[in-house]
Write a protein that holds these residues in place. Sequence first.
Motif, PDB file in Angstrom:
ATOM      1  N   LEU A 158      16.053  40.179  24.012  1.00  0.00           N
ATOM      2  CA  LEU A 158      17.075  41.279  24.093  1.00  0.00           C
ATOM      3  C   LEU A 158      17.080  41.512  25.467  1.00  0.00           C
ATOM      4  O   LEU A 158      16.084  41.627  26.133  1.00  0.00           O
ATOM      5  CB  LEU A 158      16.899  42.375  23.243  1.00  0.00           C
ATOM      6  CG  LEU A 158      17.033  42.116  21.784  1.00  0.00           C
ATOM      7  CD1 LEU A 158      16.375  43.315  20.737  1.00  0.00           C
ATOM      8  CD2 LEU A 158      18.362  41.884  21.663  1.00  0.00           C
ATOM      9  N   PRO A 159      18.217  42.045  26.020  1.00  0.00           N
ATOM     10  CA  PRO A 159      18.515  42.437  27.529  1.00  0.00           C
ATOM     11  C   PRO A 159      17.585  43.585  27.825  1.00  0.00           C
ATOM     12  O   PRO A 159      17.589  44.530  26.898  1.00  0.00           O
ATOM     13  CB  PRO A 159      19.690  42.479  27.789  1.00  0.00           C
ATOM     14  CG  PRO A 159      20.565  42.755  26.357  1.00  0.00           C
ATOM     15  CD  PRO A 159      19.472  42.071  25.515  1.00  0.00           C
ATOM     16  N   HIS A 160      17.167  43.859  28.898  1.00  0.00           N
ATOM     17  CA  HIS A 160      16.456  45.020  29.178  1.00  0.00           C
ATOM     18  C   HIS A 160      16.975  45.909  30.211  1.00  0.00           C
ATOM     19  O   HIS A 160      17.718  45.329  31.055  1.00  0.00           O
ATOM     20  CB  HIS A 160      15.015  44.776  29.686  1.00  0.00           C
ATOM     21  CG  HIS A 160      14.127  44.356  28.255  1.00  0.00           C
ATOM     22  ND1 HIS A 160      13.549  45.295  27.327  1.00  0.00           N
ATOM     23  CD2 HIS A 160      14.093  42.983  27.761  1.00  0.00           C
ATOM     24  CE1 HIS A 160      13.061  44.395  26.385  1.00  0.00           C
ATOM     25  NE2 HIS A 160      13.358  43.131  26.724  1.00  0.00           N
ATOM     26  N   ASP A 200      20.561  46.151  31.762  1.00  0.00           N
ATOM     27  CA  ASP A 200      21.430  45.075  32.283  1.00  0.00           C
ATOM     28  C   ASP A 200      22.005  44.096  31.013  1.00  0.00           C
ATOM     29  O   ASP A 200      21.808  44.333  29.920  1.00  0.00           O
ATOM     30  CB  ASP A 200      20.571  44.079  33.117  1.00  0.00           C
ATOM     31  CG  ASP A 200      21.525  43.156  34.045  1.00  0.00           C
ATOM     32  OD1 ASP A 200      20.881  42.695  34.911  1.00  0.00           O
ATOM     33  OD2 ASP A 200      22.578  43.127  33.961  1.00  0.00           O
ATOM     34  N   LEU A 218      23.262  40.724  28.845  1.00  0.00           N
ATOM     35  CA  LEU A 218      22.926  39.308  28.323  1.00  0.00           C
ATOM     36  C   LEU A 218      23.351  38.150  29.277  1.00  0.00           C
ATOM     37  O   LEU A 218      22.793  37.389  29.894  1.00  0.00           O
ATOM     38  CB  LEU A 218      23.348  38.867  27.121  1.00  0.00           C
ATOM     39  CG  LEU A 218      22.233  39.389  25.712  1.00  0.00           C
ATOM     40  CD1 LEU A 218      23.138  39.136  24.536  1.00  0.00           C
ATOM     41  CD2 LEU A 218      21.296  38.692  25.913  1.00  0.00           C
ATOM     42  N   PRO A 229      26.146  38.194  32.664  1.00  0.00           N
ATOM     43  CA  PRO A 229      26.948  38.870  33.421  1.00  0.00           C
ATOM     44  C   PRO A 229      28.462  38.661  33.289  1.00  0.00           C
ATOM     45  O   PRO A 229      29.120  39.614  33.637  1.00  0.00           O
ATOM     46  CB  PRO A 229      26.574  38.586  34.967  1.00  0.00           C
ATOM     47  CG  PRO A 229      25.091  38.189  34.673  1.00  0.00           C
ATOM     48  CD  PRO A 229      25.139  37.378  33.399  1.00  0.00           C
ATOM     49  N   ASP A 287      29.987  37.768  30.566  1.00  0.00           N
ATOM     50  CA  ASP A 287      30.213  38.060  28.986  1.00  0.00           C
ATOM     51  C   ASP A 287      30.983  39.334  29.084  1.00  0.00           C
ATOM     52  O   ASP A 287      30.671  40.537  29.395  1.00  0.00           O
ATOM     53  CB  ASP A 287      29.141  38.084  28.322  1.00  0.00           C
ATOM     54  CG  ASP A 287      29.447  38.243  26.825  1.00  0.00           C
ATOM     55  OD1 ASP A 287      29.723  39.345  26.254  1.00  0.00           O
ATOM     56  OD2 ASP A 287      29.662  37.173  26.114  1.00  0.00           O
ATOM     57  N   LEU A 298      31.638  41.297  26.630  1.00  0.00           N
ATOM     58  CA  LEU A 298      31.059  42.297  25.737  1.00  0.00           C
ATOM     59  C   LEU A 298      30.037  42.894  26.412  1.00  0.00           C
ATOM     60  O   LEU A 298      29.826  44.374  26.392  1.00  0.00           O
ATOM     61  CB  LEU A 298      30.483  41.604  24.583  1.00  0.00           C
ATOM     62  CG  LEU A 298      31.560  41.337  23.347  1.00  0.00           C
ATOM     63  CD1 LEU A 298      30.578  40.596  22.216  1.00  0.00           C
ATOM     64  CD2 LEU A 298      32.426  42.349  22.938  1.00  0.00           C
ATOM     65  N   SER A 299      29.251  42.105  27.541  1.00  0.00           N
ATOM     66  CA  SER A 299      28.234  42.840  28.044  1.00  0.00           C
ATOM     67  C   SER A 299      28.921  43.592  29.260  1.00  0.00           C
ATOM     68  O   SER A 299      28.330  44.871  29.487  1.00  0.00           O
ATOM     69  CB  SER A 299      27.544  41.303  28.965  1.00  0.00           C
ATOM     70  OG  SER A 299      26.728  40.894  27.861  1.00  0.00           O
TER      71      SER A 299
END
Lengths: 223, 74
Positions: free
Chosen positions: B6-8, B11, B13, B15, B17, B19-20
């Motif tokens: 999982l991203p921490h 930040d 998943l 850059p 994307d 959704l991110s």
Amino acid sequence: VGVHLYCILPGGPEPPGGLTGVGGQSVEFMAAGSLACWLSTHDEPPEATRATLREHAAVAAAALDPSTTPVPVRFGQWLADTEAASARLLEEAAHWHEILAGVAGHAEFGVRIALPELVDAARDVHPQAATGRDYMAALARRQAGAAQRRRDVATLADWVAGRVGSLAARTHVDAARGSLGIAHLVAWRHADAYRSLLVELCAARIDLRIATSGPWPPYSFVN
Amino acid sequence: MTPADLPHRGDALDPDDELSLAELVNRVLDKGAVVSGEVMISVANVDLVYLSLRLLVSSVEAMRGRHDPRGFFP
């Protein structure tokens, strides 16, 4: 010249040496009574770009750890100088302490679910209507799409809430266009269990596009 | 995917994307504490105007004076 604010802290800690923020500017520490703030000095208010938003978020994230939960500041908070920033914090010191106490020991995590069918419906909002009948038909499709959207969002939000249960101390749901965003405020002691649950949740619904993120400073729980 | 994947640190998943990007934009521009009572935002890159952020979209459209007279603004 002015100052760009990143986060408010309960008196400390100071930013790690060499930490830079928006535009590569050094992040400075400003004490304001029993409060503190991380900020940077700029010639003019920073523009909002993908890069500057990431830089802003990175600074607030650098202040987050299990011993300190900062109050993240929204991008665009610009004041004339540190004296003005200090004065603003001191004016509402009790308010900021209350918010800091409410999020202490917690971090925010995010779940965002794409709703592609609703994105398609939204595209239909700009019809090249040649006639009044076409226009009204497009309008009806839009309204039907909006109703379906509300049902889908409610169903998904309930599904996530049921799985997360008491692992989240607080929840914020943001049904934006094309996606459903759910923010959870999670105690650090529950963080590993919460992450494991999210992995299960993603695996259970491979038919959905789900992005998970965190830990974040508690952006969704400080207003 | 494992928990470690999982991203921490706030930040994303990926850059690129969307959704991110929505996760970032909706927090940093639409959430967070307001200290001064006014939020000064200048948008350099219209590409940033992510469709999920109604507030920003509305603001940018207002600045550019491009309201759809038919009221078909999404």
